[in-house]
Design an enzyme around this catalytic site. Structure first.
Site, PDB file in Angstrom:
ATOM      1  CE1 TYR A   1      -3.916  -2.250   5.709  1.00  0.00           C
ATOM      2  CE2 TYR A   1      -3.393   0.016   5.251  1.00  0.00           C
ATOM      3  CZ  TYR A   1      -3.862  -1.415   4.544  1.00  0.00           C
ATOM      4  OH  TYR A   1      -3.951  -1.700   3.381  1.00  0.00           O
TER       5      TYR A   1
ATOM      6  CB  SER B   1      -0.677  -0.109   1.175  1.00  0.00           C
ATOM      7  OG  SER B   1      -1.405   1.309   1.474  1.00  0.00           O
TER       8      SER B   1
HETATM    9  P1  NDP Z   1     -11.344  -6.308   0.551  1.00  0.00           P
HETATM   10  O1  NDP Z   1     -11.821  -6.003   1.792  1.00  0.00           O
HETATM   11  O2  NDP Z   1     -12.311  -6.041  -0.617  1.00  0.00           O
HETATM   12  O3  NDP Z   1     -10.785  -7.822   0.187  1.00  0.00           O
HETATM   13  C1  NDP Z   1     -10.030  -8.203   1.232  1.00  0.00           C
HETATM   14  C2  NDP Z   1      -9.760  -9.695   0.914  1.00  0.00           C
HETATM   15  O4  NDP Z   1      -8.979 -10.527   1.777  1.00  0.00           O
HETATM   16  C3  NDP Z   1     -10.989 -10.701   0.836  1.00  0.00           C
HETATM   17  O5  NDP Z   1     -11.083 -11.499   0.088  1.00  0.00           O
HETATM   18  C4  NDP Z   1     -10.918 -11.538   2.244  1.00  0.00           C
HETATM   19  O6  NDP Z   1     -11.515 -12.726   2.335  1.00  0.00           O
HETATM   20  C5  NDP Z   1      -9.329 -11.711   2.338  1.00  0.00           C
HETATM   21  N1  NDP Z   1      -8.961 -12.063   3.632  1.00  0.00           N
HETATM   22  C6  NDP Z   1      -8.969 -11.352   4.738  1.00  0.00           C
HETATM   23  N2  NDP Z   1      -8.880 -11.673   5.950  1.00  0.00           N
HETATM   24  C7  NDP Z   1      -8.414 -13.005   5.577  1.00  0.00           C
HETATM   25  C8  NDP Z   1      -7.797 -14.232   6.158  1.00  0.00           C
HETATM   26  N3  NDP Z   1      -7.679 -14.459   7.496  1.00  0.00           N
HETATM   27  N4  NDP Z   1      -7.686 -15.526   5.439  1.00  0.00           N
HETATM   28  C9  NDP Z   1      -7.925 -15.382   3.982  1.00  0.00           C
HETATM   29  N5  NDP Z   1      -8.382 -14.433   3.700  1.00  0.00           N
HETATM   30  C10 NDP Z   1      -8.688 -13.148   4.012  1.00  0.00           C
HETATM   31  O7  NDP Z   1     -10.080  -5.238   0.124  1.00  0.00           O
HETATM   32  P2  NDP Z   1      -9.018  -5.013  -0.763  1.00  0.00           P
HETATM   33  O8  NDP Z   1      -9.388  -5.901  -2.218  1.00  0.00           O
HETATM   34  O9  NDP Z   1      -8.946  -3.512  -0.740  1.00  0.00           O
HETATM   35  O10 NDP Z   1      -7.797  -5.775  -0.230  1.00  0.00           O
HETATM   36  C11 NDP Z   1      -6.846  -6.224  -0.876  1.00  0.00           C
HETATM   37  C12 NDP Z   1      -5.298  -5.942  -0.634  1.00  0.00           C
HETATM   38  O11 NDP Z   1      -5.041  -4.676  -0.953  1.00  0.00           O
HETATM   39  C13 NDP Z   1      -5.249  -5.796   0.895  1.00  0.00           C
HETATM   40  O12 NDP Z   1      -3.905  -6.472   1.264  1.00  0.00           O
HETATM   41  C14 NDP Z   1      -5.063  -4.274   1.125  1.00  0.00           C
HETATM   42  O13 NDP Z   1      -4.402  -3.984   2.308  1.00  0.00           O
HETATM   43  C15 NDP Z   1      -4.731  -3.920  -0.128  1.00  0.00           C
HETATM   44  N6  NDP Z   1      -4.796  -2.485  -0.320  1.00  0.00           N
HETATM   45  C16 NDP Z   1      -6.165  -2.024  -0.499  1.00  0.00           C
HETATM   46  C17 NDP Z   1      -6.193  -0.577  -0.658  1.00  0.00           C
HETATM   47  C18 NDP Z   1      -7.765   0.068  -0.538  1.00  0.00           C
HETATM   48  O14 NDP Z   1      -7.727   1.187  -0.763  1.00  0.00           O
HETATM   49  N7  NDP Z   1      -8.747  -1.019  -0.971  1.00  0.00           N
HETATM   50  C19 NDP Z   1      -5.197   0.168  -0.721  1.00  0.00           C
HETATM   51  C20 NDP Z   1      -3.792  -0.172  -0.658  1.00  0.00           C
HETATM   52  C21 NDP Z   1      -3.684  -1.709  -0.710  1.00  0.00           C
HETATM   53  P3  NDP Z   1     -12.625 -13.235   3.188  1.00  0.00           P
HETATM   54  O15 NDP Z   1     -13.291 -12.348   4.305  1.00  0.00           O
HETATM   55  O16 NDP Z   1     -13.588 -14.108   2.347  1.00  0.00           O
HETATM   56  O17 NDP Z   1     -11.681 -14.271   4.063  1.00  0.00           O
END
Ligand code: NDP
Length: 239
Positions: free
Chosen positions: A145, A132
């Site tokens: 974070y 990020s």
């Molecule tokens: P979402 O919340 O839309 O997606 C997060 C994903 O992570 C979900 O598919 C969730 O699946 C999965 N996840 C969370 N905890 C677990 C776990 N314990 N085991 C397995 N899967 C897990 O967020 P984003 O798509 O935005 O996030 C994706 C990445 O991008 C992250 O690393 C985030 O930090 C990063 N990011 C996002 C930004 C933003 O503004 N959105 C900016 C910069 C970076 P489930 O709950 O089904 O397990």
């Protein structure tokens, strides 16, 4: 059939978009997240959906071995699963800090552990870690974070050096705000509201497809070329 792609966090946001894109390009895709039904409802061809918590290394390794038995060795792992629980340090539950460290740091390491030795032995493979802009600079209410994302940056760059002579690529993708469900897990309503006001002031975040474009670009470069890091954000995002 093209090489196997593994995407963690494939049930939502950036990971969901990536699974869709790689599947459309003819890659077999192992989709990992806890909510299996959200992945299955996409009905993507040549995919395997497994309910795996990324903090559970044996479960991750079992899913990877199962997919590799069907489609051959993993060519690409995208560690996308992540959690952003913003909070005030004096009042935020320790459990929330702990959970972010587990998912964002140990979860990435579990992914790395489940494929790296094989990639180094085969002298081919790519690991892309989603960090990020919060892995490059700090923001208010983001202490832990940011800590997890600084760790992702540091580990990815260090691992890149260690894997370089084995022809394995490590790539960091560092987006600014993206339109996904990420913020929804923050429990502090006032922080969420302020974040959304700020986001509206920059006319919203990136589309997940724009982050996926960067990931596909980096991956498509020849194996002997490593795009080490891509930082992408809305033009209007100042920090
Ligand atoms: P979402 O919340 O839309 O997606 C997060 C994903 O992570 C979900 O598919 C969730 O699946 C999965 N996840 C969370 N905890 C677990 C776990 N314990 N085991 C397995 N899967 C897990 O967020 P984003 O798509 O935005 O996030 C994706 C990445 O991008 C992250 O690393 C985030 O930090 C990063 N990011 C996002 C930004 C933003 O503004 N959105 C900016 C910069 C970076 P489930 O709950 O089904 O397990």
């Amino acid at each position: 059939m093209k090489e196997l792609v593994i995407v963690t966090g494939a049930s939502s946001g950036i990971g969901r978009e990536l699974a869709r894109r790689f599947s459309a390009e003819g890659h077999p895709v192992l989709m990992l997240a806890r909510r299996r039904e959200l992945m299955e409802e996409m009905h993507l061809p040549h995919t395997m959906c497994r309910s795996v918590d990324v903090t559970d290394l044996p479960a991750m390794e079992a899913a990877v071995r199962e997919a590799e038995a069907v489609w051959g060795p993993a060519g690409l792992l995208v560690n996308c699963a992540g959690l952003m629980l913003l909070g005030h340090p004096e009042s935020q539950d320790f459990e929330e800090w702990s959970r972010m460290i587990d998912v964002n740091v140990k979860g990435v390491l579990a992914g790395v552990k489940s494929v790296l030795a094989g990639m180094m032995e085969r002298r081919s493979g790519t690991i892309i870690n989603i960090s990020s802009t919060a892995g490059r600079k700090t923001y208010v209410n983001h202490s832990v974070y940011c800590g997890t994302k600084f760790a992702v940056h540091a580990m990815t760059e260090s691992l890149r050096k260690e894997a370089a002579s084995h022809n394995v690529r490590f790539i960091t993708i560092a987006p600014g705000v993206v339109e996904t469900a990420l913020l929804s897990h923050t429990s502090d309503e006032a922080i969420k509201k302020d974040y959304n006001v700020w986001k509206e002031s920059i006319h919203g975040g990136l589309a997940p497809s724009q982050v996926a474009d960067c990931i596909l670009f980096a991956y498509r470069m020849p194996q002997d070329v490593c795009v080490r890091e891509i930082v992408i954000a809305k033009t209007a995002q100042e920090d």
